[in-house]
Scaffold this active site. Structure first.
Site, short mmCIF file in Angstrom:
data_model
loop_
_atom_site.label_atom_id
_atom_site.label_comp_id
_atom_site.label_asym_id
_atom_site.label_seq_id
_atom_site.Cartn_x
_atom_site.Cartn_y
_atom_site.Cartn_z
N TYR A 56 47.88 58.58 47.32
CA TYR A 56 46.56 57.83 47.58
C TYR A 56 45.20 58.58 47.83
O TYR A 56 45.41 59.46 48.56
CB TYR A 56 46.87 56.90 48.21
N LEU A 264 44.17 38.27 38.79
CA LEU A 264 44.54 36.85 39.11
C LEU A 264 43.91 36.32 40.38
O LEU A 264 44.08 35.47 40.81
CB LEU A 264 46.05 36.97 39.61
N GLY A 266 40.94 35.41 38.91
CA GLY A 266 39.81 34.84 38.10
C GLY A 266 38.49 35.33 37.86
O GLY A 266 37.75 34.96 36.80
N LYS A 267 38.31 36.53 38.52
CA LYS A 267 36.85 36.94 38.29
C LYS A 267 36.70 37.56 36.98
O LYS A 267 35.68 37.67 36.39
CB LYS A 267 36.80 38.10 39.34
#
Length: 423
Positions: A56, A264, A266-267
């Protein structure tokens, strides 16, 4: 506010918060100051589980990418806050991951300080695992890592949206290190106090069984965690990993990407709708202008119809839409079937009086095999909403969905079964 439950991981003495703080954007999409703010807020809300990895931040395609940068940010935060609160470290469960097989990677050379000069293959041999753990300890500023996970297997496994085991790919795969060698290295790290416990990630049901069998044969502790992708649009865990958990030693599932990279929430549906509306408005304006041009005298000068600068899915705001900033990253979450399924799940959420984010996170957290739902955020508003969604409804912190919601979800799942899968 509700209760942030803590869940025991497998045979370990680790208890992790139902919400796990994801960190993979820290150092690319999020600055160090933003990461500090997220850590302060999450810990203040009862989150004790922090998930990171030696690779990362990601994606590694970003020109700012340096493996280990996120661990260094966490280490500086921990040093800063521990000066005022010496008990902080003992309250946290810090998990990191050692990368699995890669034919060529810069991650191994960043395990030394200063980094080496040449990229090499990444393997899970004993020396590499020990070097990765030592580097993570140094960057995190800790003597002991609470949970060290194998980020992905050494052997070939269809992963990250791939479907079906392909023997020819397995035969051509360059990963040659056996599980027992990796396990021996992890056992040695436990004995030395470098790590407390270990787990696996992006692992198959067969792999979980292989790890547990090897642990039994060698007389060492089994893996206590399985960190796999799990969400409304990716339920592959239910194809055998769940049974391996039930019939094995009870390793806890740590779900990564329970919001499917933000889909998920929804954007992306909203962005696509806005783009469609703008395209329709532009088409209407163009038609009106064309009609006026026909009716107007030849000498008239008509203004050109305005055109929309929107591209479907593109919404202003750096960092808010990962798949816009990185259009080639995790493309499986942006496929048409995945977005169709997402729209169906949003309708269920609205019918139950909750947001799609709440439905996705609460559904994942309510699964019987779930230990912690790992969610990252690029803004404080996202982080607050995510934690709100995972606070429990009762004194034990249990997450409960309204009656009928699970059945409605399963009915959509039968039509859109793992829509992220690719051929």
């Amino acid at each position: 506010m509700g209760v942030m439950a803590k869940v025991k991981l497998g045979v370990s003495d680790l208890h992790v918060s139902r919400y796990g703080l994801g960190t993979m954007t820290w150092g690319i999409q999020n600055t160090e100051a933003e990461a500090f703010e997220q850590l302060d807020y999450a810990v203040g809300r009862g989150v004790n589980f922090i998930d990171t990895a030696e690779v990362y931040p990601i994606p590694s395609s970003d020109p700012r990418w340096t493996p280990g940068a996120t661990e260094r940010i966490i280490g500086r935060w921990l040093a800063s806050r521990s000066a005022a609160d010496p008990t902080l470290r003992g309250r946290l469960v810090i998990a990191t991951k050692v990368c699995g097989y890669l034919p060529r990677s810069s991650t191994p050379r960043h395990r030394t300080d200063p980094p080496g000069a040449e990229d090499t293959a990444a393997h899970l041999d004993a020396a590499s695992v020990a070097a990765a753990a030592a580097a993570s300890c140094r960057r995190l500023g800790v003597e002991t890592i609470d949970l060290l996970q194998i980020h992905w297997p050494e052997r070939y496994v269809p992963n990250f949206g791939a479907t079906g085991f392909q023997p020819d790919r397995a035969a051509a795969h360059g990963g040659t290190v056996e599980i027992k060698e990796t396990l021996g290295a992890l056992a040695a790290l436990r004995a030395a106090g470098t790590i407390r416990w270990y787990g696996v990630s992006n692992e198959s049901a067969v792999g979980v069984c292989l790890w547990e069998a090897a642990a039994e044969q060698m007389g060492v502790a089994p893996p206590v965690s399985i960190q796999n992708s799990y969400s409304l649009v990716h339920r592959e865990v239910e194809n055998g990993v769940d049974e391996a958990i039930a019939r094995g030693t009870g390793a806890g599932l740590l779900a990564w990407s329970p919001l499917a990279g933000g889909v998920l929430t929804g954007k992306y549906l909203d962005a696509a709708q806005r783009a469609a509306e703008e395209e329709g408005a532009a088409s209407a304006a163009a038609a009106a202008a064309a009609a006026a041009a026909v009716a107007a005298p030849p000498s008239s000068t008509l203004p050109s119809p305005s055109s929309s600068s929107s591209v479907p899915g593109v919404v202003p705001g750096k960092g808010a839409y990962r798949f816009v900033e990185y259009p080639r990253f995790q493309t499986r979450f942006m496929g048409s079937r995945c977005l169709e399924a997402t729209a169906r799940y949003r309708a269920i959420a609205e019918g139950a009086g909750m947001s799609l984010t709440q439905l996705a996170l609460r559904w994942a957290a309510s699964r019987w095999f779930m230990a912690s739902v790992i969610v990252g955020a690029t803004s404080m508003a996202q982080l607050a909403a995510n934690i709100d969604a995972l606070e429990g409804d009762g004194p034990d912190g249990a997450v409960v969905l309204p009656p009928g919601v699970n059945r409605a979800i399963d009915e959509v799942y039968l039509v859109y079964r793992d829509p992220v899968a690719s051929i």
